[in-house]
Write a protein that holds these residues in place. Sequence first.
Motif, mmCIF file in Angstrom:
data_model
loop_
_atom_site.group_PDB
_atom_site.id
_atom_site.type_symbol
_atom_site.label_atom_id
_atom_site.label_comp_id
_atom_site.label_asym_id
_atom_site.label_seq_id
_atom_site.Cartn_x
_atom_site.Cartn_y
_atom_site.Cartn_z
ATOM 1 N N TYR A 116 0.832 -1.198 0.000
ATOM 2 C CA TYR A 116 0.000 0.000 0.000
ATOM 3 C C TYR A 116 0.871 1.254 0.000
ATOM 4 N N VAL B 133 -5.586 2.726 2.311
ATOM 5 C CA VAL B 133 -6.832 2.005 2.565
ATOM 6 C C VAL B 133 -7.369 2.270 3.973
ATOM 7 N N CYS C 178 -1.086 -3.534 6.046
ATOM 8 C CA CYS C 178 -2.304 -3.701 6.838
ATOM 9 C C CYS C 178 -3.452 -2.823 6.343
ATOM 10 N N ARG C 179 -4.647 -3.391 6.341
ATOM 11 C CA ARG C 179 -5.867 -2.654 6.037
ATOM 12 C C ARG C 179 -6.703 -2.439 7.302
ATOM 13 N N SER C 180 -6.600 -3.329 8.245
ATOM 14 C CA SER C 180 -7.478 -3.311 9.414
ATOM 15 C C SER C 180 -6.700 -3.528 10.698
ATOM 16 N N ASP D 272 -5.622 -7.024 10.836
ATOM 17 C CA ASP D 272 -4.399 -7.270 10.070
ATOM 18 C C ASP D 272 -3.159 -6.972 10.903
ATOM 19 N N ASP E 109 -8.712 1.941 11.948
ATOM 20 C CA ASP E 109 -8.958 1.625 10.548
ATOM 21 C C ASP E 109 -10.259 2.282 10.095
#
Length: 396
Positions: free
Chosen positions: A75, A98, A134-136, A139, A161
Amino acid sequence: MNHHLLSTLLRPLRLIASGSLLLSAALLPADAYSCTSAIISAKASASGRPMLWKHRDTSTTDNKVEYVASADGAYAYVALFNAADTQLKEAWTGMNEVGFAIMNTASYNIKADQVPDRMMDREGEVMTIALRSCRSVEDFEALLDSLPRPMGVEANFGVIDASGAGAYYETNNDSYIKYDLADAPDGVLIRTNYSHSGRQGEGYGYVRECNAEHLIRPVIDGEGISAEFLTEDVSRSFYHDVMGADMLAQTDTRWVVDEDFIPRYKSTATIVIEGIQPLASAAEATPQQIVNEYVMWTGLGYPPCSEIVPVWCHADGVRADLRGTGPDGTSPMGNLAKQRRAEVFPPRAGGNTRYIDLQVLRNSSGTGYLQTLVPRNRETYRLISHRRDAGEIQFE
């Protein structure tokens, strides 16, 4: 989470864990990394958006903000780095495309092993990996589970997030304890330089945490906490909980000793990452949503003397004077704040920098840095927040 990417990102850390690579950061004294911080839930926020606040304290005076483009499946992200970090290896707070955002405070009461100093102080590298992969919040937890042991960290990692989820992970070399934002009765978590799960009475920042609690908690029951409140009121406050007094309010006081205030001589930035109104799932967030709505409100340099500049997760989202465009990779904005700090802490015999001249910050002529910069910063908040909420900020 892209597990192939994660395996690639973790390879340098496995080398460190095996002892074949040493970090220059390990040569710094134990209290070189400090900080005061908070995670604010959407319900406690004035804007209905979750926030991370990091008031950075470090012996590394010079900071910069840089955007790192997506590469090899990672990302894109924007983050705070040390000026000397030419390869952008260690992020100290940041957000990605994200909607995942992360920060840390150093902890000094949860390491319970004999791992040598040369294998510690890897928090910045861990946060870089997190921003790239990581997105969340989930994660990030999976990342911590996957890191080679010893992890080389003793820290409180704060994350949010796009779903509005948030947590602190009090992390040592082998394990972590999660403090979920959803479990905080008033939707606020605060950390300084000890872990609540660690050894009682050890660590640093107990008074600073009480200062932050005193300033932040009463606001929750009013209009809620804003990013502006955190940078303009908390990061510039000289309230001292032990003395039960705000030194700035005592207009006949000029000199105070730099001890246990939130802003300190070694304070080098105040940053609030303000997210999006929570989505049903972090997986729903699109880069276009994030770049147009997430704002990293950034004050480089000694916070009582800093100007607030909005930053977005985009190649055009970082103003040139925040980036490492100055001498030796420093940021022009940080250098200006450093010059102002020198006036607040004038040279004294023996090089002592522990005496604060409050008249440089506020005076009867109205020319103190707090009196001139804070109104300007509040106007920045007003204008940018209005444009964001009206959908007028659009990056291609």
